[in-house]
Design a protein around this motif. Sequence first.
Motif, PDB file in Angstrom:
ATOM      1  N   ALA A 158       0.839  -1.203   0.000  1.00 33.33           N
ATOM      2  CA  ALA A 158       0.000   0.000   0.000  1.00 33.33           C
ATOM      3  C   ALA A 158       0.872   1.250   0.000  1.00 33.33           C
ATOM      4  O   ALA A 158       1.914   1.282   0.673  1.00 33.33           O
ATOM      5  CB  ALA A 158      -0.903  -0.003   1.221  1.00 33.33           C
ATOM      6  N   PRO A 159       0.483   2.272  -0.775  1.00 32.39           N
ATOM      7  CA  PRO A 159       1.296   3.499  -0.821  1.00 32.39           C
ATOM      8  C   PRO A 159       1.568   4.086   0.559  1.00 32.39           C
ATOM      9  O   PRO A 159       2.654   4.605   0.812  1.00 32.39           O
ATOM     10  CB  PRO A 159       0.448   4.442  -1.673  1.00 32.39           C
ATOM     11  N   GLY A 209       1.542   5.019  -5.512  1.00 28.72           N
ATOM     12  CA  GLY A 209       0.128   4.758  -5.742  1.00 28.72           C
ATOM     13  C   GLY A 209      -0.275   4.815  -7.200  1.00 28.72           C
ATOM     14  O   GLY A 209      -1.124   4.045  -7.662  1.00 28.72           O
ATOM     15  N   SER A 250      -5.019   5.499 -12.238  1.00 27.72           N
ATOM     16  CA  SER A 250      -3.787   6.013 -11.638  1.00 27.72           C
ATOM     17  C   SER A 250      -3.991   7.384 -11.023  1.00 27.72           C
ATOM     18  O   SER A 250      -3.476   7.680  -9.939  1.00 27.72           O
ATOM     19  CB  SER A 250      -2.694   6.070 -12.709  1.00 27.72           C
ATOM     20  N   ALA A 302      -5.806   6.970  -7.719  1.00 24.53           N
ATOM     21  CA  ALA A 302      -4.939   6.348  -6.710  1.00 24.53           C
ATOM     22  C   ALA A 302      -3.859   7.321  -6.248  1.00 24.53           C
ATOM     23  O   ALA A 302      -3.528   7.379  -5.065  1.00 24.53           O
ATOM     24  CB  ALA A 302      -4.306   5.082  -7.290  1.00 24.53           C
ATOM     25  N   GLN A 321      -5.433   9.984  -3.873  1.00 21.68           N
ATOM     26  CA  GLN A 321      -5.675   9.411  -2.552  1.00 21.68           C
ATOM     27  C   GLN A 321      -4.361   9.216  -1.799  1.00 21.68           C
ATOM     28  O   GLN A 321      -4.288   9.454  -0.584  1.00 21.68           O
ATOM     29  CB  GLN A 321      -6.408   8.080  -2.685  1.00 21.68           C
ATOM     30  N   SER A 322      -3.327   8.793  -2.509  1.00 17.78           N
ATOM     31  CA  SER A 322      -2.019   8.605  -1.871  1.00 17.78           C
ATOM     32  C   SER A 322      -1.462   9.927  -1.377  1.00 17.78           C
ATOM     33  O   SER A 322      -0.821   9.985  -0.315  1.00 17.78           O
ATOM     34  CB  SER A 322      -1.046   7.961  -2.858  1.00 17.78           C
TER      35      SER A 322
END
Length: 259
Positions: free
Chosen positions: A112-113, A138, A192, A195, A198-199
């Motif tokens: 997980a990032p 991420g 991408s 993600a 969110q990262s």
Amino acid sequence: MDPRLKHSQLAWMSAAGLLFFFGLWTFAAWVELAPRRFLPLPWEVLERGVRLLAEPFSGQTLQAHLAASIERYLRGFLLAAAVGVPLGLLMGWYRWLDNVITPLFDSLRFIAPIAWVPFAALWFGTGVGGPTLIIFAGAFPPCLINAYRGARYVERKYIEAAQVLGASGPRIIYEVLLPASLPSTIAGLRVSAGAGWQSLIGAELIAANSGIGLMMVRAQGALDTSIVMVGMIAVGVFGLLIDVALRGVEGWVQHRRGR
């Protein structure tokens, strides 16, 4: 059905969903299912957001925090796209490179990032490198995976036609694999982008000295729920704008290919 009527119905359904959500929020806050300090009314959150445009919190205004977050996000996301898409295309064409990269990639992509945060903080502190690393972690896997799949499933007849005309490996990648895998690649960029965004917020909660994530965690420490909600809304709205923009690009590419 007339497409305009269909779009109108979708717009009304979306509006109804938003009204239901804000109505439920207002009701829950009004009857104080939670103390008003922890569940403010929607217009109280809106008022606080407007005030944050002029009044600094944690050293900066809302737009300054958002600008810092966007700058970090673009740095990490563009780096992930610049590395992931070409590497995915190369892996789709060169089998030996696929065999070398895939075992390492498959081992790392399930981390997980947010798990990179301790390393990012130790290596880079709160500077540029830490958040960039976390966002890259991420955003990179979807870029590579979709570009790779797009290249691997290109119809063989196009590759054979290019080879008959004397095209070399690099030229086939640029003129055959890249255009043919474009829909898959753009779909990967959409995943991408989400993600990576969110990262970024996860990174800013721990390893940043500005940004929306930092603003939210400082507001949590001050027990100011309205600022936390303002940050969440800003994150959601900007993430939606990113997705809408990439959906537009995806639709344009599909239209061009169909035509």
